[in-house]
Scaffold this motif. Structure first.
Motif, short mmCIF file in Angstrom:
data_model
loop_
_atom_site.label_atom_id
_atom_site.label_comp_id
_atom_site.label_asym_id
_atom_site.label_seq_id
_atom_site.Cartn_x
_atom_site.Cartn_y
_atom_site.Cartn_z
N TYR A 99 -35.44 -2.46 -64.70
CA TYR A 99 -36.45 -1.69 -63.99
C TYR A 99 -37.28 -2.64 -63.14
N THR A 101 -40.59 -3.24 -60.51
CA THR A 101 -41.90 -2.82 -60.01
C THR A 101 -42.37 -3.91 -59.06
N ARG A 103 -45.81 -5.46 -57.45
CA ARG A 103 -47.28 -5.49 -57.60
C ARG A 103 -47.87 -6.25 -56.43
N VAL A 128 -43.71 0.05 -50.08
CA VAL A 128 -44.87 -0.55 -50.72
C VAL A 128 -45.90 -0.84 -49.65
N ASP A 135 -49.54 -1.37 -58.24
CA ASP A 135 -48.12 -1.37 -58.58
C ASP A 135 -47.38 -0.22 -57.94
N THR A 136 -46.16 -0.49 -57.50
CA THR A 136 -45.25 0.54 -57.02
C THR A 136 -43.95 0.41 -57.80
N VAL A 137 -43.60 1.45 -58.54
CA VAL A 137 -42.35 1.46 -59.28
C VAL A 137 -41.22 1.69 -58.28
N ILE A 138 -40.25 0.79 -58.27
CA ILE A 138 -39.13 0.90 -57.34
C ILE A 138 -37.99 1.68 -57.98
N GLN A 140 -34.57 1.55 -61.04
CA GLN A 140 -33.68 0.74 -61.87
C GLN A 140 -32.55 0.18 -61.02
N TYR A 173 -39.74 -7.34 -63.30
CA TYR A 173 -38.57 -6.62 -63.83
C TYR A 173 -38.60 -6.59 -65.34
N THR A 179 -44.58 0.65 -68.40
CA THR A 179 -45.45 0.13 -67.35
C THR A 179 -45.80 -1.33 -67.63
#
Length: 181
Positions: A99, A101, A103, A128, A135-138, A140, A173, A179
């Motif tokens: 996963y 993210t 930041r 982003v 934070d932006t979750v991108i 998996q 990652y 989170t």
């Protein structure tokens, strides 16, 4: 009266002793073993890394010795300047997905409104905002997968060119969707 004074002195001594000896420390042994591994997520140069940029400059992409850090310098101008395939996020682990993210720790100033880091995931893109921290979750990244990283800047015509600035971001990652702290 004498007994009262003696009793008070004895109580004061007992109270002092209890305060002085109230802290008890017990030590249990714990062993921590550390066994480092090669990083499964690394940066690679994109197809436009270190290629010509505007004004006789170069799109500079410098990767760390272990490809776990990247430094990018670009030279946008008025309107929208889009930098395609500057760097690649590569999952070298062919058995596990991770996963990702992004930041933003230090954002670009307001004069750079509309500045974006764009990650092409293969099934779409995630943007982003480089002018806001957080934070932006991108998503998996699949085992053995790679994602393209693009940049976009918009500078309004008629405005003075903004002063050079640097955004500080982190790629985070994890093998968990939790989170990041």
């Amino acid at each position: 009266m004498r007994n009262t004074k003696a009793l008070l002195a004895l109580l004061a001594l007992a109270a002092t002793a209890s305060i002085a000896f109230a802290s008890v420390f017990v030590y249990y042994p714990v062993s921590v073993s550390v066994s480092p591994v090669a990083p499964p997520i690394v940066f690679e140069e994109g197809s436009n890394a270190n290629q010509p940029d505007l004004g006789g400059n170069t799109i500079t992409v410098t990767l760390g010795a272990n490809q776990t850090s990247a430094s990018i310098t670009v030279h946008p101008t008025y309107q929208t300047t889009y930098y395609k395939n500057i760097t690649i996020i590569n999952n070298t682990d062919t058995a596990n997905a991770y996963y990702i993210t992004i930041r933003v720790n230090t954002a670009l100033p307001a004069a750079y409104a509309g500045s974006q880091l764009i990650i092409q995931t293969g099934t779409g893109s995630v943007t982003v905002d480089l002018t806001a921290t957080g934070d932006t979750v991108i998503g998996q990244i699949p085992a053995g997968g790679s994602w393209e990283v693009d940049l976009s800047f918009s500078i309004p015509e008629g405005a003075p060119l903004p002063a050079p600035a640097t955004a500080s971001i982190q790629l985070i990652y994890s093998n968990s969707a939790e989170t990041p702290p």
